[in-house]
Design a protein around this motif. Structure first.
Motif, PDB file in Angstrom:
ATOM      1  N   SER A   3       0.827  -1.197   0.000  1.00 34.21           N
ATOM      2  CA  SER A   3       0.000   0.000   0.000  1.00 34.21           C
ATOM      3  C   SER A   3       0.866   1.252   0.000  1.00 34.21           C
ATOM      4  CB  SER A   3      -0.920  -0.004   1.224  1.00 34.21           C
ATOM      5  OG  SER A   3      -0.148  -0.101   2.396  1.00 34.21           O
ATOM      6  N   TYR A  45      -2.511 -12.626   0.342  1.00 32.12           N
ATOM      7  CA  TYR A  45      -3.297 -11.716   1.175  1.00 32.12           C
ATOM      8  C   TYR A  45      -2.483 -10.524   1.677  1.00 32.12           C
ATOM      9  CZ  TYR A  45      -0.830 -13.775   5.141  1.00 32.12           C
ATOM     10  OH  TYR A  45       0.152 -14.187   6.005  1.00 32.12           O
ATOM     11  N   CYS A  46      -1.160 -10.529   1.441  1.00 27.94           N
ATOM     12  CA  CYS A  46      -0.257  -9.604   2.122  1.00 27.94           C
ATOM     13  C   CYS A  46      -0.113  -8.276   1.383  1.00 27.94           C
ATOM     14  CB  CYS A  46       1.123 -10.259   2.265  1.00 27.94           C
ATOM     15  SG  CYS A  46       2.354  -9.188   3.046  1.00 27.94           S
ATOM     16  N   ASP A  47      -0.249  -7.157   2.131  1.00 31.62           N
ATOM     17  CA  ASP A  47       0.061  -5.847   1.561  1.00 31.62           C
ATOM     18  C   ASP A  47       1.130  -5.131   2.377  1.00 31.62           C
ATOM     19  OD1 ASP A  47      -1.330  -4.892   3.785  1.00 31.62           O
ATOM     20  OD2 ASP A  47      -2.254  -3.252   2.656  1.00 31.62           O
ATOM     21  N   ILE A 225      -8.206  -9.686   6.665  1.00 30.82           N
ATOM     22  CA  ILE A 225      -8.657  -8.457   5.996  1.00 30.82           C
ATOM     23  C   ILE A 225      -8.254  -8.562   4.538  1.00 30.82           C
ATOM     24  CG2 ILE A 225      -8.421  -5.951   5.867  1.00 30.82           C
ATOM     25  CD1 ILE A 225      -7.772  -5.970   8.846  1.00 30.82           C
ATOM     26  N   VAL A 226      -9.204  -8.396   3.655  1.00 31.25           N
ATOM     27  CA  VAL A 226      -8.919  -8.432   2.218  1.00 31.25           C
ATOM     28  C   VAL A 226      -8.459  -7.039   1.814  1.00 31.25           C
ATOM     29  CG1 VAL A 226      -9.837  -8.890  -0.074  1.00 31.25           C
ATOM     30  CG2 VAL A 226     -10.640 -10.241   1.881  1.00 31.25           C
ATOM     31  N   GLU A 227      -7.148  -6.887   1.669  1.00 27.50           N
ATOM     32  CA  GLU A 227      -6.553  -5.576   1.395  1.00 27.50           C
ATOM     33  C   GLU A 227      -6.572  -5.274  -0.096  1.00 27.50           C
ATOM     34  OE1 GLU A 227      -5.832  -3.562   3.652  1.00 27.50           O
ATOM     35  OE2 GLU A 227      -5.189  -4.628   5.466  1.00 27.50           O
ATOM     36  N   GLU A 228      -6.995  -4.066  -0.431  1.00 34.99           N
ATOM     37  CA  GLU A 228      -7.028  -3.633  -1.826  1.00 34.99           C
ATOM     38  C   GLU A 228      -5.638  -3.743  -2.442  1.00 34.99           C
ATOM     39  OE1 GLU A 228      -9.082  -2.656  -5.120  1.00 34.99           O
ATOM     40  OE2 GLU A 228      -9.978  -2.847  -3.126  1.00 34.99           O
ATOM     41  N   THR A 230      -4.130  -6.552  -3.360  1.00 31.31           N
ATOM     42  CA  THR A 230      -3.518  -7.865  -3.200  1.00 31.31           C
ATOM     43  C   THR A 230      -4.129  -8.852  -4.191  1.00 31.31           C
ATOM     44  OG1 THR A 230      -5.124  -8.546  -1.525  1.00 31.31           O
ATOM     45  CG2 THR A 230      -3.124  -7.438  -0.754  1.00 31.31           C
ATOM     46  N   ALA A 233      -7.531  -9.969  -2.996  1.00 26.62           N
ATOM     47  CA  ALA A 233      -8.604  -9.021  -3.307  1.00 26.62           C
ATOM     48  C   ALA A 233      -9.054  -9.169  -4.754  1.00 26.62           C
ATOM     49  CB  ALA A 233      -8.128  -7.592  -3.041  1.00 26.62           C
TER      50      ALA A 233
END
Length: 402
Positions: A3, A45-47, A225-228, A230, A233
């Motif tokens: 991010s 899943y990692c940001d 948490i589904v991070e934008e 990734t 996402a």
């Protein structure tokens, strides 16, 4: 990709802090966070601010990273002056810190000790992926002065690990925990994630039971948490995976709290359970209770006396700035009194010890007690403590009380 960094005010080239930030320095606990931004692969899943070899590009490398981090530690000493600042905790996170040789991590720790001094009994933690260490590695790491390891277990179910794109097998975790205990580590944490698409309640129970079977003295359990931005996402957006369900997440949290508590691990922060107060992560407790810390590394965040700043993200840009003798800070913000009050309530309300009642509006708290969100007895003694239901609705409770 990771991010983006938030905007903020510019930071002087020498990294000097606003005049008021140094007031009271040394009266509050002081800690170091060291970010190691390297991974073998990027989990879906990692940001986090991490880089694989193909993403890293020229100008930075694992081989030179310890020396670069040590340069920032020395800069921290210059910026903070000669105030006596014994370091209570050091936490090395990532990324995958254990991709570096133990001796490199030890040199970074030795630099903190040389410049500031480690407080007697200091807690020294590193994160690790289970597949990134072996018995010899953890033994050498203990010899460097580390006292605690936090392993990214995430799940004990292969199909869940596959969705998360984790590379270790479930059986790897008990093996590395055994090596770690044999090496003489005082404290071992296992990180778990619940709510992964395709995970069932039984899968989650199985993961908790597998973690408990390894007998760690600390477990962290976080909702996915589904991070934008990734890969996860993107899969959810395309309809390939079902997004996490709020009700299922609440059920998984309750399962975790019941099972962990039954096995002698008790919550001390919403997402963290420990066998006893000594096993609680002291470094994170400093974050949650308003201490000062210096964050070393690309994208790392720092806080001293109400001033918060964050470093440039890319390891090459980070190394370049330090090689020129200038701060790696990207931007900063100075928190006003209202900001600091809100953050104190937000963080301390997450703790089992709760938040001082004097910070809160009595009428709002009484309403939360009536709604079953705040424990009545601690409040009468001066602390606002969330009930189990309150923990499930912590964000909403916070906004009600502030």
């Amino acid at each position: 990709m990771p991010s983006t960094l938030p905007d903020g005010d510019p930071v002087p080239a020498d990294g000097s802090l606003p005049a008021g930030a140094l007031d009271g320095l040394g009266e509050r606990p002081f800690a170091f966070y060291v970010h190691v931004p390297f991974c073998v692969t990027r989990c879906g899943y990692c940001d986090f601010n991490t880089y694989t070899a193909t993403e890293l590009g020229p100008g930075a490398s694992r081989d030179s990273y310890a020396d670069t981090a040590i340069s920032e530690i020395r800069m921290a000493r210059r910026v903070l002056g000669d105030v006596d600042l014994p370091v209570e905790t050091v936490f090395v996170g990532g990324g995958t810190p254990t991709l570096l040789p133990p001796e490199d991590l030890g040199r970074v720790l030795a630099a903190v000790d040389a410049e500031f001094g480690l407080a007697p009994g200091a807690e020294v933690t590193t994160e690790a992926n289970p597949e990134s260490v072996d018995e010899r590695y953890v033994t050498r790491l203990r010899e460097q002065g580390f006292t605690r390891i936090s392993y990214g277990m995430q799940s004990a179910r292969e199909h869940v690990l596959a969705v998360l794109e984790r590379t270790h097998t479930p059986g790897r975790v008990p093996q590395v925990v055994e090596w770690t205990r044999k090496a003489g580590f005082e404290h071992i944490n296992l990180d778990l994630i619940y709510g992964t698409p395709g995970e069932t309640d039984d899968d989650w129970r199985g993961s908790l039971e597998a973690a408990l079977a390894a007998e760690p003295d600390h477990v962290s359990a976080y909702a996915l948490i589904v991070e934008e931005g990734t890969r996860l996402a993107a899969q959810v957006k395309r309809g390939e995976l079902t997004p996490p369900d709020d009700d299922a997440m609440a059920d998984r949290y309750l399962i975790a709290d019941e099972l962990l508590s039954a096995h002698g691990l008790h919550w001390y922060e919403i997402s963290n359970w420990a066998a006893d107060p000594r096993a609680a992560c002291r470094h994170n407790m400093l974050y949650w209770t308003g201490a000062d810390w210096w964050g070393v590394g690309p994208g790392a965040h720092s806080h001293v006396g109400g001033t918060r700043w964050w470093n440039v993200k890319h390891p090459a840009a980070y190394a370049d700035r330090l090689s020129q003798g200038t701060t790696p800070a990207h931007a900063r913000e100075v928190l006003n009194a209202a900001d600091r009050r809100f953050e104190r309530i937000m963080l301390e309300l997450r703790l089992a010890q709760g938040c001082p009642a004097t910070l809160l509006d009595d009428k709002a708290v009484r309403g939360a007690i009536d709604d079953g969100l705040i424990e009545p007895a601690p409040y009468e003694s001066g602390r606002a403590v969330l009930t189990r239901r309150g923990r499930l609705l912590a964000d909403a409770v916070l906004h009600t009380l502030t």
